[in-house]
Design a protein around this motif. Structure first.
Motif, mmCIF file in Angstrom:
data_model
loop_
_atom_site.group_PDB
_atom_site.id
_atom_site.type_symbol
_atom_site.label_atom_id
_atom_site.label_comp_id
_atom_site.label_asym_id
_atom_site.label_seq_id
_atom_site.Cartn_x
_atom_site.Cartn_y
_atom_site.Cartn_z
ATOM 1 N N UNK A 1 2.752 0.344 2.046
ATOM 2 C CA UNK A 1 3.706 -0.320 0.952
ATOM 3 C C UNK A 1 3.873 0.474 -0.514
ATOM 4 N N UNK A 2 3.029 1.450 -0.546
ATOM 5 C CA UNK A 2 2.879 2.185 -1.930
ATOM 6 C C UNK A 2 3.671 3.588 -1.741
ATOM 7 N N UNK A 3 3.538 3.925 -0.471
ATOM 8 C CA UNK A 3 3.899 5.413 -0.114
ATOM 9 C C UNK A 3 5.506 5.462 -0.186
ATOM 10 N N UNK A 4 6.384 4.569 -0.110
ATOM 11 C CA UNK A 4 7.756 4.731 -0.464
ATOM 12 C C UNK A 4 8.082 4.813 -1.811
ATOM 13 N N UNK A 5 7.011 4.103 -2.734
ATOM 14 C CA UNK A 5 7.316 4.349 -4.221
ATOM 15 C C UNK A 5 6.965 5.891 -4.652
#
Length: 411
Positions: A102-106
């Motif tokens: 969920x954090x990788x896209x940011x």
């Protein structure tokens, strides 16, 4: 003079300089505009990036504010991480669950922004530094998200996030004493090592100038090698524990080598030197094999070499070995350690041209002083595993080995 004519002043006309009137700073309006882009695109970072690219917002002026919105969902109060008045969006890094997927896209989204606007690199560094210096203002779950983001940023080689930006700001006494830094680093290490090797992690720590002092991130009452091993073993980071133990051992070994070098140079009493060395080995829990190799190096480093006179060099080296053979004998207490010493002698003779022809004499001297026994010499001669110059040294040692065999037959 006609009433329609107006008098004029003679002389030079003075031109007045126009004043540059700067537009007032308005980060609140900028933050609201960026938040609206997030809301309009329902947090779809691909669409958000496109909208930001098409906008005419002044990113060069409000770069810090932009990253505040990306991380926390809105603008933060100056000098803090507390939310300021204004619009907010629920798609920030702090608002999502602490999961890498969920954090990788940011991370990828910010990388795209930086590629299009590289001048924002410094702003990202500013905001990350401020957040990491204020870890106590975040909840435990939020700190975990920051750690995951940071680990993924390094894995993705995110521009604008040098290791010193991450590690150095956290070395604040209040953060360290509360255990916040250790918790952050633990989450960071665990996340980073999912995609990367320990060597990659060590390279980052070296660039951040913290590889040599990882204990500084522990609260002062837990700043010990034992606490380090216990903590990271419990967290499943055994490879890091083994690496740190090796580093600690290397430091202790260098300290011991320095002490022995001084004692040998000052011709200290050999009994006192042996006692001191044994105590250092015990206190530092050094490996016997490393100690044996280091002892040989120290003894040979103390030899007074005399230029190109090979005979004088040979005499000096043999004299030094005979003088300090007792020190070697005190630590070469098994066939394995004796063989390790032979390998070290072999390596040095191979790498140092002035010792190349001295190998058999050094071995003979160590045998005469009971440092090496017959079994060890035979084992090295028949199936030694060190390949450096082996054929040359085996041939040179052959007469001595033959003499040992004949002496054994006579006995």
């Amino acid at each position: 003079m006609s009433s329609k004519e107006r008098p004029t002043l003679g002389g030079t006309r003075i031109k007045t300089r126009k004043r540059n009137i700067a537009a007032p700073l308005d980060p609140a309006s900028f933050a609201d505009a960026v938040v609206q882009i997030y809301l309009d695109n329902a947090g779809d970072l691909e669409l958000v990036a496109k909208s930001i690219e098409a906008s005419d917002l002044d990113f060069s002026r409000y770069g810090d504010t932009f990253f505040e919105v990306a991380f926390t969902g809105g603008r933060t109060q100056p000098g803090t991480t507390k939310p300021d008045e204004g619009e907010r969006h629920p798609y920030s890094i702090i608002e999502c669950e602490p999961k890498r997927e969920l954090i990788l896209p940011s991370v990828i989204y910010i990388q795209k922004i930086l590629r299009r606007r590289p001048f924002l690199i410094k702003n990202l560094e500013n905001v990350m530094r401020r957040f990491l210096q204020s870890l106590e203002l975040f909840e435990e779950n939020e700190r975990k998200k920051l750690a995951i983001f940071t680990a993924l940023a390094f894995s993705q080689k995110l521009s604008g996030l040098p290791p010193e930006t991450v590690f150095q700001p956290m070395l604040k006494d209040n953060l360290v004493s509360k255990g916040l830094v250790l918790s952050f680093l633990t989450d960071f290490f665990k996340e980073y090592l999912i995609d990367n090797s320990l060597d990659d992690l060590i390279a980052i720590l070296k660039r951040g100038k913290v590889e040599e002092n990882l204990l500084d991130f522990f609260p002062i009452n837990k700043r010990s090698a034992e606490a380090f091993s216990e903590h990271f073993t419990k967290e499943g980071l055994v490879a890091l524990v083994e690496y740190n133990e090796k580093k600690v051992s290397e430091v202790k070994l260098r300290e011991m080598k320095s002490t022995l070098t001084t004692q040998i140079a000052e011709a200290a009493d050999i009994a006192e030197v042996i006692e001191s060395a044994k105590q250092q080995v015990k206190d530092a829990k050094l490996l016997d094999t490393e100690v044996v190799r280091m002892l040989w190096d120290v003894i040979m480093d103390a030899v007074q070499w005399s230029g190109k006179n090979q005979q004088q060099n040979a005499n000096s080296a043999l004299r030094q070995v005979k003088t300090w053979a007792g020190l070697l004998n005190a630590f070469c207490t098994s066939g394995k350690l004796q063989l390790e010493l032979m390998y070290q002698v072999q390596t040095q003779c191979y790498e140092d041209t002035k010792l190349m022809k001295l190998f058999p004499e050094l071995v003979r001297s160590l045998y005469d002083k009971d440092v090496l026994d017959e079994d060890t010499i035979h084992r090295w001669f028949r199936r030694g595993s060190n390949t450096k110059g082996r054929q040359t040294f085996v041939k040179a040692l052959e007469p001595f080995v033959k003499w040992l065999e004949e002496a054994e037959e006579e006995d």
